[in-house]
Design an enzyme around this catalytic site. Structure first.
Site, mmCIF file in Angstrom:
data_model
loop_
_atom_site.group_PDB
_atom_site.id
_atom_site.type_symbol
_atom_site.label_atom_id
_atom_site.label_comp_id
_atom_site.label_asym_id
_atom_site.label_seq_id
_atom_site.Cartn_x
_atom_site.Cartn_y
_atom_site.Cartn_z
ATOM 1 N N GLN A 135 -49.910 -49.296 113.888
ATOM 2 C CA GLN A 135 -49.482 -50.510 114.581
ATOM 3 C C GLN A 135 -50.490 -50.898 115.665
ATOM 4 O OE1 GLN A 135 -47.141 -52.805 114.200
ATOM 5 N NE2 GLN A 135 -46.342 -51.856 112.349
ATOM 6 N N SER A 136 -51.755 -50.688 115.402
ATOM 7 C CA SER A 136 -52.798 -50.976 116.381
ATOM 8 C C SER A 136 -52.888 -52.469 116.720
ATOM 9 C CB SER A 136 -54.154 -50.508 115.844
ATOM 10 O OG SER A 136 -55.211 -51.020 116.635
ATOM 11 N N ASN A 137 -52.700 -52.798 117.990
ATOM 12 C CA ASN A 137 -52.891 -54.175 118.454
ATOM 13 C C ASN A 137 -54.352 -54.583 118.322
ATOM 14 O OD1 ASN A 137 -50.136 -54.609 119.489
ATOM 15 N ND2 ASN A 137 -50.708 -53.077 121.006
ATOM 16 N N CYS A 163 -56.582 -53.525 116.127
ATOM 17 C CA CYS A 163 -56.949 -53.799 114.742
ATOM 18 C C CYS A 163 -56.452 -55.174 114.310
ATOM 19 C CB CYS A 163 -56.396 -52.706 113.819
ATOM 20 S SG CYS A 163 -57.279 -51.135 113.976
#
Length: 444
Positions: A162-164, A166
């Site tokens: 859930q990388s912001n 990325c």
């Protein structure tokens, strides 16, 4: 005679397409009204004159030109000039892409239970634009400019499932017509399954990012640098020109994003004409470049606020060393311990929340209308409020600026955990006395 500024607010402005400026007696001379037809020719019933100087008239006209140009600044690549106080840092970026909706606003944050005479203000970097990309936008403005300068045709980056960062990188890449490859870390139980469309994943997949999954165990053994380099080599063999952005966009170039943010905050403080001076800056720390830029900028510039970072992964010693590497990469000549105070706020671990942390996020949203993400700003604010409760004397009478770094989409991954906190609903009971007739209500 009438100057342009007064002329524009006069009743005759709409009739005249182009006034002519003359420097004779520093007046605006309206020439040749013969183009009016008899029915539309304005009738002057009062003297058309004012006291504005020619320079004021010209400035007003020039400001209109600048305003028109600024309408098209978004997504443009521009030469970069650093703040004067950062001019000795090296290397200085040559260009920047305009990706964010900047400056982001600052407003007072009416948090409950603050120490005596403490005021907290909120810097709304969650409103920086680019599909709610938060603090990531500022770093990407510099990183994407470098990628384009190097002739890249695709971007590689890496992070959690859930990388912001990325997701922000995927959006920025598509804005600039570049392909994006994301290496996302997830559980070994689901690494071979479709990752779904929750939160950041939905946006990434909508914009066409190529998502490649890696288990947490493989990630721990191989590391982010080796993983991105491996993918880079594969793409180069296919004839592509990939540009690698590290975890969180956190390298010395990305650090410039928040050095520049300090200049923005300085300008916002100056606009208050002395009414506001921040004693402290508080922010979450997840990959390092945001706190490095804030701390270095505050130390070098006029702000001189004490920077407090709440680490949401790894420990303070790791981040002191990492920030040191970033600022050494800019030849800043300062010890990270002297410009930032880093505290541990990771709790159970990165992107893992206790029920108390999620309850805090809900309470702050209910009390102030500000929604914090559970991974970064939520943990940082939770840590700040706990520290204020435990050490109120350290905060009393101080003006604190909290940087909201965004990440709202991360809440969608916490729906199951938060459902018990938001049970304020029920079916509406309509009184029998209210008239009823089919077709009365239009369902738009």
């Amino acid at each position: 005679m009438l100057c342009y500024g007064c002329f524009k607010s006069s009743p005759i402005y709409s009739y005249i397409p182009s006034p002519i400026i003359s420097n004779k007696k520093q007046e605006l001379v309206l020439q040749d009204l013969s183009f009016f037809c008899p029915s539309h020719k304005p009738k002057f019933t009062s003297s058309l004159s004012c006291s504005h100087s020619l320079s004021q008239i010209m400035d007003l006209d020039n400001s209109k030109d600048q305003e028109s140009t600024s309408l098209f600044d978004f997504l443009s690549r521009k030469a970069y000039a650093p703040p004067s106080w950062a001019s000795l840092l090296n290397p200085i970026p040559s260009h920047i892409f305009s990706l964010g909706h900047l400056p982001t606003p600052i407003h007072k944050w009416n948090l409950p239970n603050l120490p005596a005479n403490t005021e907290v203000y909120l810097k709304r970097d969650d409103l920086s634009g680019m599909q709610m990309s938060g603090n990531k936008v500022r770093k990407l403005e510099f990183l994407m400019a470098d990628a384009v300068a190097q002739g890249a045709d695709c971007i590689i980056t890496i992070g959690g499932i859930q990388s912001n960062h990325c997701r922000a990188t995927a959006v920025a890449a598509k804005y600039l017509n570049l392909d994006c490859y994301l290496i996302l870390r997830t559980s070994k139980v689901v690494v071979d399954k479709d990752p779904g469309l929750t939160g950041n994943l939905l946006v990434e997949r909508l914009v066409g990012a190529n998502v490649q999954l890696i288990s947490k165990e493989e990630y721990a053994q191989i590391g982010s640098v080796n993983l991105t380099n491996d993918l880079k080599e594969k793409l180069e063999k296919e004839g592509r020109k990939p540009y690698v952005i590290p975890v969180g966009g956190s390298n010395s170039l990305g650090t410039w994003g928040y050095i520049e943010a300090i200049r923005e905050i300085e300008q916002q403080v100056q606009a208050t004409t002395g009414r506001i001076k921040f004693d402290d800056i508080v922010v979450a720390c997840g990959s390092g470049a945001t706190i490095a830029g804030l701390a270095l900028g505050s130390w070098l510039g006029t702000l001189k606020a004490k920077v407090h970072a709440f680490a949401v992964c790894d420990d303070p010693d790791y981040f002191y060393n990492f920030v040191q590497d970033l600022i050494d990469g800019l030849k800043a000549g300062v010890d990270s311990h002297d410009i930032v105070n880093i505290q541990n706020a990771k709790g159970l671990g990165y992107a893992i929340n206790t029920s108390e942390e999620l309850k805090f996020v809900k309470q702050i949203a209910t009390a102030t209308g500000v929604v914090l993400d559970p991974v970064y700003s939520g943990k940082a604010a939770y840590g700040m409020m706990n520290d204020m409760a435990e050490n109120p004397k350290n905060w009393e009478g101080r003006k604190v600026l909290f940087i909201h770094t965004g990440g709202l989409l991360g809440l969608f991954d916490k729906v199951d955990q938060m459902s018990s906190l938001v049970e304020n609903w029920g079916r509406m009971e309509v009184q029998e006395s209210v008239p009823r007739k089919d077709g009365t209500g239009k369902m738009f």
